[in-house]
Write an enzyme that holds these catalytic residues in place. Structure first.
Site, PDB file in Angstrom:
ATOM      1  N   GLU A  60      -5.989 -27.134-121.675  1.00 63.62           N
ATOM      2  CA  GLU A  60      -6.662 -26.861-123.074  1.00 63.62           C
ATOM      3  C   GLU A  60      -8.032 -26.625-122.904  1.00 63.62           C
ATOM      4  OE1 GLU A  60      -4.643 -29.478-122.384  1.00 63.62           O
ATOM      5  OE2 GLU A  60      -2.902 -29.331-123.656  1.00 63.62           O
ATOM      6  N   HIS A 129       1.754 -37.117-130.388  1.00 65.01           N
ATOM      7  CA  HIS A 129       2.226 -36.141-131.307  1.00 65.01           C
ATOM      8  C   HIS A 129       1.927 -36.331-132.670  1.00 65.01           C
ATOM      9  CE1 HIS A 129       4.592 -35.535-127.460  1.00 65.01           C
ATOM     10  NE2 HIS A 129       4.692 -34.420-127.953  1.00 65.01           N
TER      11      HIS A 129
END
Lengths: 324, 361
Positions: A60, A129
């Site tokens: 990321e 998540h």
């Protein structure tokens, strides 16, 4: 008019902007051949090729950091972070580079870029998540933060985000990706930042919300109508900048405010809205502003749905405000 | 063609000033003297910054004496204003050599309106759009990935440009550094990573920073050549960087160049280096001074005399004094500038907050 879901709206916005402006590129994990794990970039790789739809290493920091460099050099990158929960390895790039390059260079450089990320719970994903980390971004000067809740808004706001000259964090409530379908105009349109949508008009109580809980807020408003209470539901749509005027006008009229968001309560955006209402409208309030938020626990796998503001919890808060 | 991954650092001038390269030197006398002048100017600039600090005109200095050969060599290897540079905070000689106006460097140190960065950052954090010099950020190695992004943009658009990014030895432990090199290697990005290895990240010596014998060795993992260079040899620094830059420009991908240098001063004006390294070590390195070594080289070619050296120093000192005078006599950055450039256009909440500040002024 075509009927589409939020994920289809995102894809259409990307496609239209890539066709309109060759500086627009998409990068992220699995965004290329796979078309993204939620299929938000499906077909773009085949249409625009590997130099404009870039499958990146699983990093990321590399995705967001490279987007910063591309943006300062003249591209309009749209980075995808697979889940908002995974933004943190790239968080320094957002906070130290993307958010500050315009400021720290005295306006010499700019980073016109979008970081898209599916956020929020309701998909049985546990805490890694399901989180709603928008507060971190809203707290960082230099970033704009957008959280659409409908296909129409997702399309119009993402196009605006891509054309914006500042870095925009674009959070897509993943539990709404395919659960809402809506008619969207065939012709091109954009939507401005900083303008809330009044989803439902009412005179007794104002619900201020954004993203996923817009759905539960509207359901709660329907329940209230059955007992003769007219709730106004405001969907902020963008958090930075946010539409203070629409919120204050509504609360001045109703005298009661619930601020409803999925993110944990502590130092949250919901708290910012509640504090602003208290600071600016105290003498017109019939009850204190009440926050209905996610809890200050990590997001649990079980019970998944009970973490988020439920219709029952919103109704309990409404009762408290109405009986105050 | 230089060999990557050599055991001994690449060196072209020995400590006595002899050319020991196995190829023909192809620089004109003017070019050689420019390298010399740039090193002298960088050293003098470093000294002036310390005077600024002692006289209260600035609040922070990151001494760079000892880094001159590496920085002057790399500046000469790129095309200023065409290629892009993502520097770190100890690169004043690099920036001066690229043509960064000295008065704007001084203005950045003092926070006056001549700083194109509008005094937004602490000293030693310059940046210049016209020169494609990305404004320095403090978080270590955080500029390395944006540097790769810019290089990818150049590659995808076929601009023919190259990125140079610099950092110290400590930066090579940051995750972003590895993320950047990995992505650059995968994509064959036109970028040169230049490590100014001065052996200390503040107080932590290189043996505590990495178990690699050389920073250059890390290039193996990212599919690019790694060169280790005597960074106190300006010609070795220049020629290796030139080769790495031209490889990148030709589409042959990135390279990592490790330049072995030594900082004579402490990490910063807030550091006391006497607690972590012996004075004798510093003195021993000063004997290998890059400027003195290059003077010996030039002297053997009849391009330098002590009088000429004094003349160059005088000329450069005068230029810097004039620049400093101009920068420091300029107006201080006005406080209401605080609310500009947060966004392209100022949103309502910053308008509100600006009014709060203005009431106070």
């Amino acid at each position: 008019m075509a009927t589409m879901t939020i994920v289809q709206a995102v894809k259409r916005a990307l496609d239209e902007e890539m066709a309109r402006d060759e500086r627009v590129v998409v990068l992220g994990e699995d965004v290329g051949k796979r078309g993204g794990v939620f299929l938000a970039t499906e077909g773009l790789y085949q249409k625009y090729g590997p130099d404009r739809v870039i499958d990146t290493p699983l990093s990321e920091a590399a995705i967001i950091g490279a987007a910063v460099g591309m943006a300062v050099h003249g591209l309009r990158p749209v980075a995808e972070i697979q889940f908002a929960d995974y933004v943190f390895p790239g968080f320094d790039q957002l906070v130290s580079q993307a958010a500050k390059i315009r400021y720290r260079s005295g306006g010499q450089f700019q980073a016109p870029m979008v970081v898209r990320m599916p956020s929020g719970g309701g998909v049985k994903g546990g805490h890694h998540h399901s989180q709603s980390p928008e507060t971190h971004f809203a707290h960082t000067a230099g970033l704009k933060v957008v959280v659409p809740s409908t296909p129409y808004d997702a399309l119009g706001l993402l196009k605006t985000a891509i054309r914006d000259d500042d870095p925009v964090v674009f959070m897509e409530p993943k539990r709404l990706y395919r659960s809402i379908k809506e008619e969207v105009p065939d012709e091109e349109y954009t939507l401005p930042f900083g303008e809330a949508a009044i989803r439902r008009a009412g005179s007794d109580l104002t619900m201020i919300t954004y993203g996923g809980p817009t759905v539960e807020s509207l359901k709660a408003a329907e329940e209230l109508e059955k007992v003769g209470v007219q709730a106004e539901v405001i969907d902020l749509r963008t958090l930075v900048p946010w539409d203070k005027e629409t919120v204050l006008n509504s609360v001045a009229k109703t005298g009661r405010a619930l601020v409803i968001a999925e993110a944990p309560r502590m130092a949250s955006f919901a708290s910012e809205v509640a504090a602003t209402i208290a600071e600016e409208l105290l003498d017109q309030l019939l009850a204190p502003p009440i926050r209905v938020t996610g809890f200050d626990t990590p997001y649990p796998y079980i019970p998944d749905r009970l973490y988020m503001p439920t219709v029952t919890r919103i109704l309990n808060a409404a009762k408290k405000a109405l009986e105050y | 063609m230089f060999q990557p991954f050599t055991e001994e650092p690449i060196r072209l001038i020995d400590e006595k000033g002899n050319w020991i390269g196995d190829f023909e030197l192809d620089l004109s006398e003017d070019a050689l003297l420019t390298l010399y002048r740039n090193m002298v100017a960088g050293r003098l600039l470093d000294e002036r910054y310390i005077v600024l600090l002692r006289t209260g005109k600035t609040s922070f200095v990151a001494p760079a004496a000892g880094h001159e050969a590496a920085q002057v060599g790399m500046a000469a290897a790129i095309r200023p204003g065409f290629d892009w540079v993502f520097p770190y905070y100890r690169d004043k000689t690099l920036l001066l050599s690229l043509g960064y106006p000295a008065e704007q460097l001084f203005a950045q140190m003092a926070g006056t309106v001549l700083d194109p960065n509008k005094g937004r950052q602490m000293p030693e954090h310059p940046g210049h759009k016209d020169l494609n010099v990305f404004t320095v950020a403090s978080p270590i190695a955080s500029h390395v990935v944006p540097a790769v992004g810019a290089a990818l943009s150049m590659k995808f658009q076929g601009t023919g440009q190259v990125v140079l990014t610099t950092f110290g030895d400590g930066a090579t432990s940051e995750g972003d550094w590895h993320a950047g090199l990995n992505f650059a290697g995968v994509q064959g990005a036109p970028i040169v990573f230049a490590a100014e290895n001065n052996r200390y990240a503040i107080s932590v010596d290189f043996s505590k920073q990495s178990a690699s014998a050389r920073i250059a060795d890390k290039a193996h993992a990212y599919g690019m050549p790694g060169y280790v260079v005597d960074g106190m040899d300006v010609l070795a620094s220049y020629y290796v960087m030139r080769e790495a830059v031209s490889r990148a420009r030709e589409g042959l991908g990135p390279a990592l160049v490790e330049l072995l240098v030594y900082r004579y001063g402490p990490h910063s004006s807030a550091d006391d280096d006497s607690v972590y390294r012996p004075k004798e070590e510093v003195e021993a390195w000063k004997k290998k001074d890059p400027i003195t070594r290059f003077e010996r080289f030039l002297e053997k070619r009849k391009l330098w005399t002590p009088e000429f050296g004094e003349q160059v120093r005088d000329e450069e000192r005068k230029k810097l004094e004039a620049a400093e005078e101009k920068a420091l006599s300029a107006q201080a950055v006005p406080p209401e500038w605080m609310f500009d450039d947060v966004y392209a256009e100022r949103p309502w909440h910053l308008e509100e907050q600006k009014r709060i500040l203005l009431e106070e002024l």
